[in-house]
Design an enzyme around this catalytic site. Structure first.
Site, short mmCIF file in Angstrom:
data_model
loop_
_atom_site.label_atom_id
_atom_site.label_comp_id
_atom_site.label_asym_id
_atom_site.label_seq_id
_atom_site.Cartn_x
_atom_site.Cartn_y
_atom_site.Cartn_z
N HIS A 52 -5.66 -0.35 -6.64
CA HIS A 52 -4.59 -1.24 -6.19
C HIS A 52 -4.53 -1.33 -4.67
O HIS A 52 -4.62 -0.33 -3.98
CB HIS A 52 -3.24 -0.75 -6.71
CG HIS A 52 -2.97 -1.13 -8.13
ND1 HIS A 52 -2.03 -0.50 -8.91
CD2 HIS A 52 -3.52 -2.09 -8.93
CE1 HIS A 52 -2.01 -1.04 -10.10
NE2 HIS A 52 -2.91 -2.00 -10.14
N GLU A 53 -4.34 -2.55 -4.18
CA GLU A 53 -4.17 -2.83 -2.74
C GLU A 53 -5.29 -2.24 -1.89
O GLU A 53 -5.06 -1.60 -0.87
CB GLU A 53 -2.80 -2.30 -2.26
CG GLU A 53 -1.64 -2.85 -3.04
CD GLU A 53 -1.67 -4.38 -3.16
OE1 GLU A 53 -2.16 -5.03 -2.24
OE2 GLU A 53 -1.22 -4.90 -4.20
N GLY A 54 -6.50 -2.51 -2.30
CA GLY A 54 -7.66 -2.03 -1.56
C GLY A 54 -8.24 -0.80 -2.21
O GLY A 54 -7.54 0.18 -2.44
N ARG A 67 0.82 -1.21 0.00
CA ARG A 67 0.00 0.00 0.00
C ARG A 67 0.86 1.26 0.00
O ARG A 67 0.57 2.22 -0.73
CB ARG A 67 -0.95 -0.03 1.21
CG ARG A 67 -2.10 -0.99 1.00
CD ARG A 67 -2.89 -1.28 2.25
NE ARG A 67 -4.07 -2.08 1.91
CZ ARG A 67 -4.89 -2.63 2.78
NH1 ARG A 67 -4.66 -2.47 4.09
NH2 ARG A 67 -5.93 -3.33 2.38
N HIS A 72 -10.09 2.18 2.27
CA HIS A 72 -9.12 2.87 3.13
C HIS A 72 -9.79 3.98 3.94
O HIS A 72 -9.37 4.27 5.07
CB HIS A 72 -7.97 3.40 2.28
CG HIS A 72 -7.12 2.31 1.73
ND1 HIS A 72 -6.20 1.62 2.50
CD2 HIS A 72 -7.08 1.72 0.50
CE1 HIS A 72 -5.62 0.69 1.77
NE2 HIS A 72 -6.14 0.73 0.56
#
Length: 598
Positions: free
Chosen positions: A440-442, A297, A447
């Site tokens: 990307h990545e969540g 992240r 978030h």
């Protein structure tokens, strides 16, 4: 001027803002000093400009293909990665005991950023491999580490992370891939994984997949996920390669950006036994995977910064050399045209890019420095405090650059005018590459939910308190400088709104309502953090001016960008915090039929 890095800005952040010299004085990083760091970054810049950058447009236009049997990638990719490998950069952040370079993470992050800015499609392969190896070092057993770490750190084998599935996406609770014990200490893996970056290619000897799967009989949801090493080619006990491990490439996904990094749909165990080995304990896979995901992240945020930087540097160079138009007061059509950088609105767009990109770079550099400080900290209390800062800043480091460095790319396109929208110029490619970082990545919203729903309240607000302490220290320093004291007061007021909003939202029992506007909170929180980092940069720049080093333009530029952020950007947070604190339900209560009336 380089089109992939501003080395003066890197030095400013590492040495003048975040005190890398103090880290280099520790025993852990004793092999490094400024001269060595400069040499490392010189080598990285040379390889990036000679091998990565020249094929960036070609790779984007000729993305990897799959003929039903194997993947084909233009040869320049392997040539570039071979140069990266020969320089030893796969092992840069790893301990010497593992065969690594034991480089400060702040430096290895800067090194990675240079390659990412040059060609993000290639840079994804070593990044994923390093993150994979780092997680294996943290949670693997000695046999696993002995088999898999050396070839990955040497850059002969690459790594991936396999979470998402076609029916699950970001909802990891719905993962269906299974792992069944075979009675010989292994597991048989069956299932399908989707959106796997680097999932198949023809440039490494092997691919080491880290796969989340369910052991039958385990708990439901994410608590029942376990983590497995599943190599593309089976690995014998002596480290040699054995048979194919029955991982079938069902096809490549063709994304709008990052076209040079293969993105795969993989079927495990479709045509025979697919062997996997369990990492750590059963049903703890997601906690292990988060080690890799959190590293990823921050790296996604760094990638977003670098795509923004690529656009900024290119559009700045273009604006300095493109004559067009005249100042509004000049009506004579026979008078000389001016370079477009002389137009006020072009300066506004360039200033916005500078504020976003250099603000984002300070954010990811600070986070990298926290990792270094953890590595050298002797006091457990200090380590815990640094960990809390990383926890609360990770969703910001991933998300804020993904949103606002994308805005920088938008401005870069606009500065080039009509040319910016054509493929003959690279700025539209930088925008496409950067747009992927939102997911990307969540996804971006995840978030926001993580920040507002968990991070600001975790351990009784300890992470938020740790952040407040470091921000307060910067404000105290800035209040001693006449040209910065007003900004310190503005930052203090904004942080109070940030805290008060979190308190108000936490007071509701309706969790859906509490998180309905979490994304707005994420954006505003990020703006407050970046305002703080611009204040830190402003303080360091003012000190540089006082020392009269002959770099007035550089330091005045930093102070101007600090002023821009506090005048143009920070005021927006009050509207966002007010919306979140009002517990507005406009979006939550809208039903599906109301969008079209049917």
């Amino acid at each position: 001027m380089s089109m992939i890095v501003n080395r003066r800005d890197l030095d400013f952040l590492m040495y003048e803002v975040f005190d890398l010299d103090r880290l280099l004085a520790t025993t852990r990083y004793g092999d490094y000093d400024r001269e060595v760091v400069t040499a490392v970054l010189d080598t990285a810049q040379t390889i990036a400009e000679d091998k990565f950058l020249p094929c960036a447009a070609k790779l984007d236009a000729n993305e990897p293909t799959f003929d039903g049997e194997q993947v084909h990638i233009i040869p320049e990719v392997k040539e570039a990665l071979d140069a990266y490998r020969e320089a030893g950069f796969f092992s840069a952040p790893f301990d010497e005991k593992l065969g690594g370079m034991q480089m400060p993470f702040m430096v290895s992050s800067a090194l990675g950023g240079i390659f990412t800015c040059a060609n993000i499609g290639i840079a994804g392969y070593p990044f994923l491999t390093q993150a994979n190896a780092n997680m294996l070092e943290a949670y693997g057993n000695e046999e696993q580490k002995n088999l898999y770490l050396p070839p990955m750190l040497e850059g002969r084998w690459y790594g991936t992370m396999c979470l998402s599935e076609p029916q699950a996406g970001s909802s990891l609770s719905d993962i269906r891939t299974k792992a069944v014990e075979d009675g010989e200490g292994r597991y048989l893996i069956t299932g399908t994984k989707m959106w796997i970056s680097g999932g198949d290619q023809n440039i490494s000897e092997n691919i080491v997949h880290m796969v989340l799967a369910r052991i039958p009989g385990g708990p439901a949801g994410v608590k029942g996920l376990s983590l497995f090493i599943v190599p593309k080619i089976r690995v014998n006990t002596d480290g040699s390669l054995g048979e194919n491990n029955n991982i079938a490439l069902a096809g490549l996904n063709h994304k709008m950006g990052h076209r040079g990094t293969t993105n795969a749909l993989l079927n495990f165990g479709e045509n025979g036994a697919c062997h996997g080995t369990l990492i750590g304990e059963p049903h703890k896979g997601l906690s292990y995977m988060f080690h890799m995901m959190n590293e990823a992240r921050t790296a996604v945020g760094s990638g977003a910064v670098m795509s923004g930087l690529a656009g900024y540097l290119y559009s700045l160079d273009y604006a300095r050399n493109r004559p067009q138009g005249r100042h509004p007061h000049e009506k004579d059509p026979e008078s000389p045209q001016v370079m477009i950088i002389e137009h006020a609105d072009v300066k506004r767009m360039l200033m916005a890019q500078k504020a976003y990109v250099e603000g984002g770079l300070s954010l990811v550099t600070y986070c990298a420095g926290l990792i270094d400080k953890q590595a050298v900290a002797d006091d457990d209390t200090d380590k815990a405090r640094l960990g809390l800062l990383l926890d609360i800043l990770t969703p910001i480091a991933k998300s804020w650059p993904s949103e606002f460095c994308l805005e920088a790319n938008k401005h870069a396109i606009q500065i080039l005018g009509g040319y910016g929208y054509t493929r003959e110029y690279p700025v539209e490619r930088f925008y496409r590459d950067n747009r992927l970082n939102h997911i990307h990545e969540g996804t971006y919203a995840i978030h926001g939910i993580d920040l507002l729903g968990r991070k600001v309240r975790m351990k009784g607000g300890a992470a938020l308190h740790a952040l407040e302490q470091v921000i307060q220290q910067t404000m105290n320093e800035a209040r001693e400088v006449d040209r910065l004291s007003g900004y310190a007061n503005e930052l203090g007021a904004a942080f109070e709104e940030l805290k008060n909003t979190a308190i108000i939202v936490a007071g509701t029992d309706n969790i859906n309502l509490m998180l309905a506007n979490a994304t707005a909170y994420l954006d505003a929180f990020g703006h407050v953090v970046v305002a703080w980092l611009w204040l830190k940069q402003g303080f360091a720049a003012n000190k540089g001016l006082e020392e009269d080093s002959g770099e007035a333009d550089f330091y005045e530029g930093k102070l101007a960008a600090c002023r821009f952020f506090f005048r143009y950007e920070l005021p927006s947070v009050y509207t966002s915090f007010a919306l979140v604190a009002s517990l507005d339900d406009t979006c939550m209560t809208m039903n599906s039929e109301q969008f079209t009336g049917q």
